[in-house]
Design a protein around this motif. Structure first.
Motif, PDB file in Angstrom:
ATOM      1  N   UNK A 324     -10.514  41.088 -49.833  1.00  0.00           N
ATOM      2  CA  UNK A 324     -11.087  39.826 -49.336  1.00  0.00           C
ATOM      3  C   UNK A 324     -10.323  38.622 -49.910  1.00  0.00           C
ATOM      4  N   UNK A 325      -9.129  38.379 -49.378  1.00  0.00           N
ATOM      5  CA  UNK A 325      -8.184  37.431 -49.963  1.00  0.00           C
ATOM      6  C   UNK A 325      -8.745  36.008 -49.999  1.00  0.00           C
ATOM      7  N   UNK A 326      -9.364  35.561 -48.908  1.00  0.00           N
ATOM      8  CA  UNK A 326      -9.869  34.185 -48.866  1.00  0.00           C
ATOM      9  C   UNK A 326     -10.909  33.957 -49.963  1.00  0.00           C
ATOM     10  N   UNK A 327     -11.829  34.895 -50.098  1.00  0.00           N
ATOM     11  CA  UNK A 327     -12.833  34.783 -51.150  1.00  0.00           C
ATOM     12  C   UNK A 327     -12.210  34.779 -52.529  1.00  0.00           C
ATOM     13  N   UNK A 328     -11.172  35.599 -52.731  1.00  0.00           N
ATOM     14  CA  UNK A 328     -10.497  35.639 -54.028  1.00  0.00           C
ATOM     15  C   UNK A 328      -9.863  34.295 -54.368  1.00  0.00           C
ATOM     16  N   UNK A 329      -9.219  33.682 -53.380  1.00  0.00           N
ATOM     17  CA  UNK A 329      -8.564  32.393 -53.611  1.00  0.00           C
ATOM     18  C   UNK A 329      -9.600  31.321 -53.951  1.00  0.00           C
ATOM     19  N   UNK A 330     -10.696  31.298 -53.198  1.00  0.00           N
ATOM     20  CA  UNK A 330     -11.754  30.312 -53.472  1.00  0.00           C
ATOM     21  C   UNK A 330     -12.292  30.489 -54.885  1.00  0.00           C
TER      22      UNK A 330
END
Length: 447
Positions: A324-330
């Motif tokens: 879950x890349x987007x969640x990780x970045x956030x």
């Protein structure tokens, strides 16, 4: 037609070992430094924490048998408080993971600075180094869960082996006079000494709430899950108490209180600086592996809540390898902000501030979720001595958790209350999504 062979299930000993290993991780490796600031009298905190943690672990083991829905503590809270309880426990636990990740990163910076002193030469340098590690472990997770899992299963031994060996063999280097000089340098009362490090010692046990998650893979879950929770927590407690006690008798208290890598320092005193450096390197490996795993876990936790329509939809997005890349970045951005907000003159002070806040945001969900056990048992028809025993243990667990809140200090409790207030504000906007499920109180009132 012959039946397919059933997969082999875990026995009590195997499950107990898993529980102990899951808890130990990297939570222990900066504690001796912070406890040395109080003195060896802070070791009394382990007694209270070990008993309280075993009560909490037992409560969650019982709750896991009555409620096996996805969501863990959040699902337990839903049984008593509905969707609002689910959300409150989720958001507080979610944020405690984020805070805990920053504390683990601080531990890694502390041990790395033994090789590269410039990393923690100033508060700004410490903060920059910490933010770099947070982003490094975030990006490393883009490869998906299989890689993260393999790395974590190896790196955790970087702290378990040195701490375990010190607990057994460190006594050959133990000096009663060194320990006696470290006992109570600040003249604290017995009560003050026992309460001085409750939050710090509880930090080492965080994660015990996941012990019941393996119940489906156990031979006899009704018997083995509660026993494994208790024995695993007790086993971790023994290693924690032995290792933090013996280190106080090896390294002079004043030196230990200033250390950024206490276990490496202990091995340097026992053998030589080269062995100490090896331990430092193992601790760095363990911290980075633990941080890698928790970065993935927190993104997955956000994804699970987003799937339930309780979190922004972008947390549900995954790349082709399942990350879950987007969640990780956030969450890397959020953790970077936490690192900036908690910047302190020394590395150990920043670690202590983060740990206290992580404990508050973790213990509140403990109390909410454990309080739901009574309604679970009522619904399941549990009565008699079993009901009375469970109520007694879970009451002890909740009272200990409340004491841990008090012992975390005013600033940490204030931070936890502000987070809770924000959680209710957010829930106010989410609640209409679940109005059909939540019943008809609002419609009844309007009528």
């Amino acid at each position: 037609m012959p039946q397919e062979p059933q997969p082999k299930r875990m026995n009590l000993m195997q499950l107990t070992f898993i529980v102990a290993v899951n808890m130990m991780g990297s939570g222990i490796i900066m504690l001796p430094t912070n406890m040395a600031k109080v003195g060896a009298i802070s070791l009394l905190s382990w007694i209270v924490t070990a008993l309280g943690s075993m009560a909490i672990a037992y409560g969650f083991a019982q709750a896991g048998l009555f409620n096996q829905r996805p969501g863990g503590m959040s699902a337990y809270a839903e049984d008593a408080y509905g969707k609002s309880g689910y959300f409150l426990v989720f958001i507080l636990y979610f944020l405690s993971l984020a805070i805990g990740n920053v504390a683990i990163g601080i531990s890694a910076v502390g041990y790395l600075s033994s090789f590269l002193p410039a990393l923690s030469a100033t508060p700004v340098a410490t903060c920059v180094s910490l933010i770099f590690l947070l982003w490094l472990t975030t990006v490393a997770n883009f490869g998906g869960p299989s890689i993260t899992g393999r790395i974590g299963s190896i790196t955790v031994w970087g702290v378990i082996i040195p701490v375990g060996l010190l607990s057994v063999f460190g006594w050959f280097w133990f000096s009663p006079s060194t320990f006696g000089a470290a006992w109570n340098p600040h003249g604290l009362s017995l009560g003050e000494g026992m309460g001085s490090s409750i939050a710090l010692t509880l930090w080492a046990f965080l994660g015990m709430e996941s012990a019941a998650q393996n119940s489906a893979a156990v031979e006899n879950p009704k018997r083995d899950v509660p026993l494994a929770c208790l024995f695993g927590t007790l086993g971790a407690a023994v290693i924690y108490i032995l290792s933090t006690t013996v280190i106080q008798g090896i390294v002079p208290n004043e030196e230990l209180a200033k250390s950024t890598g206490p276990f490496g320092l202990a091995y340097a005193h026992m053998f030589n600086p080269f062995v100490g450096s090896i331990i430092m390197a193992l601790a760095v490996m363990a911290c980075l592996g633990s941080l890698l795993g928790w970065q993935f876990t927190i993104a997955q936790t956000g994804k699970a809540a987003a799937d339930e329509r309780m979190f922004p939809a972008f947390f549900t997005k995954v790349n082709r390898m399942g990350a879950p890349v987007t969640g990780m970045i956030v969450m890397a951005v959020v953790q970077s902000l936490l690192a900036l907000m908690t910047i302190s003159p020394t590395l150990s002070e920043q670690f202590a501030a983060l740990v206290n806040l992580a404990v508050v945001t973790n213990v509140l969900p403990y109390i909410i979720a454990l309080s739901a056990l009574v309604i679970m048992m009522k619904s399941a028809g549990v009565s008699g001595s079993k009901y009375a025993f469970n109520v007694f243990i879970v009451t002890v667990a909740m009272l200990y958790s409340t004491y841990a809140l008090y012992a975390s200090g005013h600033s940490a409790v204030m931070g936890g209350m502000l987070v809770t207030a924000l959680a209710f504000i957010i829930w106010g906007f989410l609640a209409p999504r679940f109005s059909g499920q939540a019943g008809t109180p609002a419609r009844a009132a309007a009528a």
